[in-house]
Design an enzyme around this catalytic site. Structure first.
Site, PDB file in Angstrom:
ATOM      1  N   GLY A 127      31.200  37.985  14.715  1.00 56.77           N
ATOM      2  CA  GLY A 127      31.324  37.934  16.169  1.00 56.77           C
ATOM      3  C   GLY A 127      32.521  38.663  16.728  1.00 56.77           C
ATOM      4  O   GLY A 127      32.598  38.909  17.929  1.00 56.77           O
ATOM      5  N   MET A 164      35.991  48.978  26.995  1.00 57.96           N
ATOM      6  CA  MET A 164      35.985  48.010  25.894  1.00 57.96           C
ATOM      7  C   MET A 164      35.291  46.735  26.356  1.00 57.96           C
ATOM      8  O   MET A 164      35.924  45.737  26.695  1.00 57.96           O
ATOM      9  CB  MET A 164      37.411  47.751  25.416  1.00 57.96           C
ATOM     10  CG  MET A 164      38.028  48.950  24.725  1.00 57.96           C
ATOM     11  SD  MET A 164      39.653  48.595  24.049  1.00 57.96           S
ATOM     12  CE  MET A 164      40.010  50.151  23.207  1.00 57.96           C
ATOM     13  N   GLY A 196      37.285  46.333   4.454  1.00 58.97           N
ATOM     14  CA  GLY A 196      36.699  47.576   3.974  1.00 58.97           C
ATOM     15  C   GLY A 196      37.555  48.789   4.276  1.00 58.97           C
ATOM     16  O   GLY A 196      38.205  48.851   5.323  1.00 58.97           O
ATOM     17  N   GLU A 202      41.905  36.119  34.283  1.00 64.29           N
ATOM     18  CA  GLU A 202      41.125  34.979  33.788  1.00 64.29           C
ATOM     19  C   GLU A 202      42.036  33.930  33.167  1.00 64.29           C
ATOM     20  O   GLU A 202      41.888  32.727  33.429  1.00 64.29           O
ATOM     21  CB  GLU A 202      40.077  35.454  32.781  1.00 64.29           C
ATOM     22  CG  GLU A 202      38.932  36.226  33.419  1.00 64.29           C
ATOM     23  CD  GLU A 202      37.853  36.638  32.446  1.00 64.29           C
ATOM     24  OE1 GLU A 202      36.807  37.119  32.901  1.00 64.29           O
ATOM     25  OE2 GLU A 202      38.056  36.477  31.214  1.00 64.29           O
ATOM     26  N   GLY A 239      50.405  41.995  33.378  1.00 68.37           N
ATOM     27  CA  GLY A 239      49.122  42.685  33.425  1.00 68.37           C
ATOM     28  C   GLY A 239      48.118  41.941  34.276  1.00 68.37           C
ATOM     29  O   GLY A 239      47.722  40.825  33.947  1.00 68.37           O
ATOM     30  N   ILE A 245      41.507  42.137  34.055  1.00 72.52           N
ATOM     31  CA  ILE A 245      40.549  41.037  33.950  1.00 72.52           C
ATOM     32  C   ILE A 245      41.033  39.945  33.003  1.00 72.52           C
ATOM     33  O   ILE A 245      40.986  38.753  33.341  1.00 72.52           O
ATOM     34  CB  ILE A 245      39.172  41.576  33.516  1.00 72.52           C
ATOM     35  CG1 ILE A 245      38.557  42.400  34.664  1.00 72.52           C
ATOM     36  CG2 ILE A 245      38.236  40.437  33.127  1.00 72.52           C
ATOM     37  CD1 ILE A 245      37.231  43.039  34.339  1.00 72.52           C
ATOM     38  N   HIS A 263      14.039  31.666  48.707  1.00 75.52           N
ATOM     39  CA  HIS A 263      14.924  30.984  49.657  1.00 75.52           C
ATOM     40  C   HIS A 263      14.916  29.483  49.368  1.00 75.52           C
ATOM     41  O   HIS A 263      13.860  28.912  49.123  1.00 75.52           O
ATOM     42  CB  HIS A 263      14.438  31.226  51.086  1.00 75.52           C
ATOM     43  CG  HIS A 263      15.196  30.444  52.116  1.00 75.52           C
ATOM     44  ND1 HIS A 263      16.442  30.835  52.559  1.00 75.52           N
ATOM     45  CD2 HIS A 263      14.892  29.292  52.775  1.00 75.52           C
ATOM     46  CE1 HIS A 263      16.860  29.959  53.464  1.00 75.52           C
ATOM     47  NE2 HIS A 263      15.937  29.013  53.609  1.00 75.52           N
TER      48      HIS A 263
END
Length: 504
Positions: free
Chosen positions: A75, A357, A151, A224, A217, A220, A483
């Protein structure tokens, strides 16, 4: 036929889109120290969104696939320390804040409300755990071999894997996909310890609510996390170098509005402000700042400082230099429009290469790259990649912003509709924000859609579909919307773009 047109469509050439994929040979996890006998069709380095989606897609296409992931859980950043855990904290902190401050006038009176931060974190971890196990199940279902380890390239067809539980193995493949993602961009002079100076990873797992929480910063991620800890009781200040929050991709009008709303919620902002340096004190951190255009320095104090100045591609330790794979000046793997590196059977998708990203962008590329390998064609429309900020209200957009169009000298017309005039928003008592549409003044084709308001992240899907199929604002306006729904604001904004809204 539409299906034939879509099949014939190639990937959009944009500032960020190279291509290509290689075929891979895999090594058995049980044959440590030895090369395997059978080549894999595809070897994937990285089990984040780009890597695991590519692995599943390749398995569905009948390919022999090995996916290598060093974290020990699948993930990547998104699922383990990004999108998913942050949404858990955002949702539950909003619920807590609503119970504390917004239920009485709705006719709901509650008694003593307490925050159990440990349980809040446990709920987050349960969400993450369930989803990571789900990916492992999908790997088994689709015949994907999963190696837990690190790897690196030994040669253009061989990947050495240092296994997490000891030993090493080698995997060879006809195609190799680099999907190693990104890492937090550090701030020079501020060493992240995930206690007092933290990254977004640390912000997702604090064991206490800081009295003063400072965010470097105002993009986003920063906003959040500022929202989460402000709701839970911290005094939050956001320092942003640019004159607007939300990052350069956010429409300026939307940015100004969300800043006003978040300020009303108690978050302090210092925009157009440069961080000079900082230092840890006995029980916190001191950060020295000044106006970006120059001015008198100022010292800000906080118990915890979050560094949220962006992310950078992660390619460290891959051995790319050994096989001649090139990076650009920002550390991104250089690829062509079919995701191929200079070695055609080695490809790269996701955060490690060009483009925004975003997990959903990486997922689209993962499917496309497998299609290029297997079928010779693939498609990602980089002009239709939505973005969402999960504050409250949410902010979402797709396509071009007003400042984009002005800078490019492209004519446009604007239509907006406020949620304060939407019946469902009024019944929900969540009326802040609006829907904004930008369209070509001659053809009426939609150029950009921007939403600030409740459920904006869900509503933007309609906008993305509209842009993908070249819809006009009239197409949307003449489409029946149920509606009462928040989506009616979308329809009304479209009506305002080509004619006039009915309810405003």
């Amino acid at each position: 036929m539409l299906s034939q047109r879509l099949i014939g469509r190639t990937a959009v050439k944009s500032a960020f889109r190279p291509s290509g994929l290689p075929t891979v040979v895999n090594a058995s996890r049980w044959r440590r120290g030895y090369a395997t006998e059978a080549d894999r069709d595809l070897v994937i380095i990285g089990g984040g969104v780009a890597g695991y989606v590519a692995a599943i897609k390749a398995g569905q296409e009948g390919m022999k696939v090995t996916c290598i992931e060093k974290r020990g859980t699948l993930g990547g950043t998104c699922l383990n320390v990004g999108c998913i855990p942050s949404k858990s904290l955002l949702n539950n902190s909003h619920l807590y804040h609503t119970i504390l401050h917004d239920t009485k006038h709705r006719g709901i009176e509650v008694g003593d409300v307490k925050l159990n931060l440990g349980q809040l974190m446990k709920a987050k971890e349960q969400s993450v755990s369930g989803l990571t196990k789900g990916i492992e199940f999908l790997f088994k279902k689709n015949g994907v071999e999963y190696l837990k380890g690190t790897g690196s390239f030994e040669d253009p067809h061989t990947v050495k894997v240092e296994l997490n539980d000891g030993g090493e193995t080698r995997v060879t493949g006809k195609n190799i996909l680099i999907a190693t993602g990104s890492e937090v961009t550090p701030f020079p002079g501020l060493e992240i310890d995930e206690k007092t100076i933290i990254s977004s990873t640390g912000a997702l797992s604090l064991d206490h609510v800081p009295k003063k929480f400072l965010v470097i910063g105002g993009g986003i991620i920063g906003l959040e996390m500022a929202s989460v800890w402000s709701r839970l009781g911290s005094e939050v200040t956001v320092v942003e170098y640019l004159d607007q929050i939300g990052g350069p991709g956010m429409d300026t009008e939307i940015s100004k509005n969300i800043q006003k709303i978040l300020k009303k919620q108690g978050i302090n902002f210092k925009t157009g402000t440069k961080v000079l340096n900082g230092e840890k004190t006995g029980d916190g951190v001191k950060i020295n700042v000044e106006a970006a255009k120059g001015g008198k320095p100022e010292t800000l104090e906080a118990d915890v400082v979050l560094v949220a100045i962006g992310r950078r591609p992660y390619t460290k330790g891959l051995g790319l230099e050994k096989i001649g794979i090139e990076l650009d000046e920002r550390g991104r793997v250089i690829i062509d429009q079919e995701y191929r590196t200079k070695i055609p059977h080695i490809r790269c998708v996701g955060d490690a290469t060009f483009g925004p990203m975003l997990a959903h962008k990486a997922e689209e590329e993962a499917v496309a790259v497998v299609e290029y390998i297997k079928k010779g064609y693939g498609h990602v429309n980089y002009g239709c990649i939505p973005a969402v900020m999960y504050t409250f209200p949410e902010v979402a957009w797709v396509g071009q912003s007003e400042q984009d169009l002005k800078k490019a000298g492209i004519p446009y017309r604007v239509g907006t509709f406020p949620f304060s005039a939407n019946s469902r928003a009024k019944t929900n008592l969540d009326t802040e924000g609006f829907v904004k549409m930008l369209a070509d003044p001659e053809t009426d084709r939609l150029l950009g859609i921007h939403i600030i308001g409740p459920n904006a992240g869900e509503m933007i899907a309609e906008g993305t579909l509209a842009l993908e199929y070249g819809a006009s604002s009239e197409d949307i306006a003449r489409t029946c919307h149920a509606h009462p729904t928040l989506a009616e604001a979308f329809k009304e904004a479209a009506m305002a773009t080509y004619s006039k809204a009915i309810h405003f």
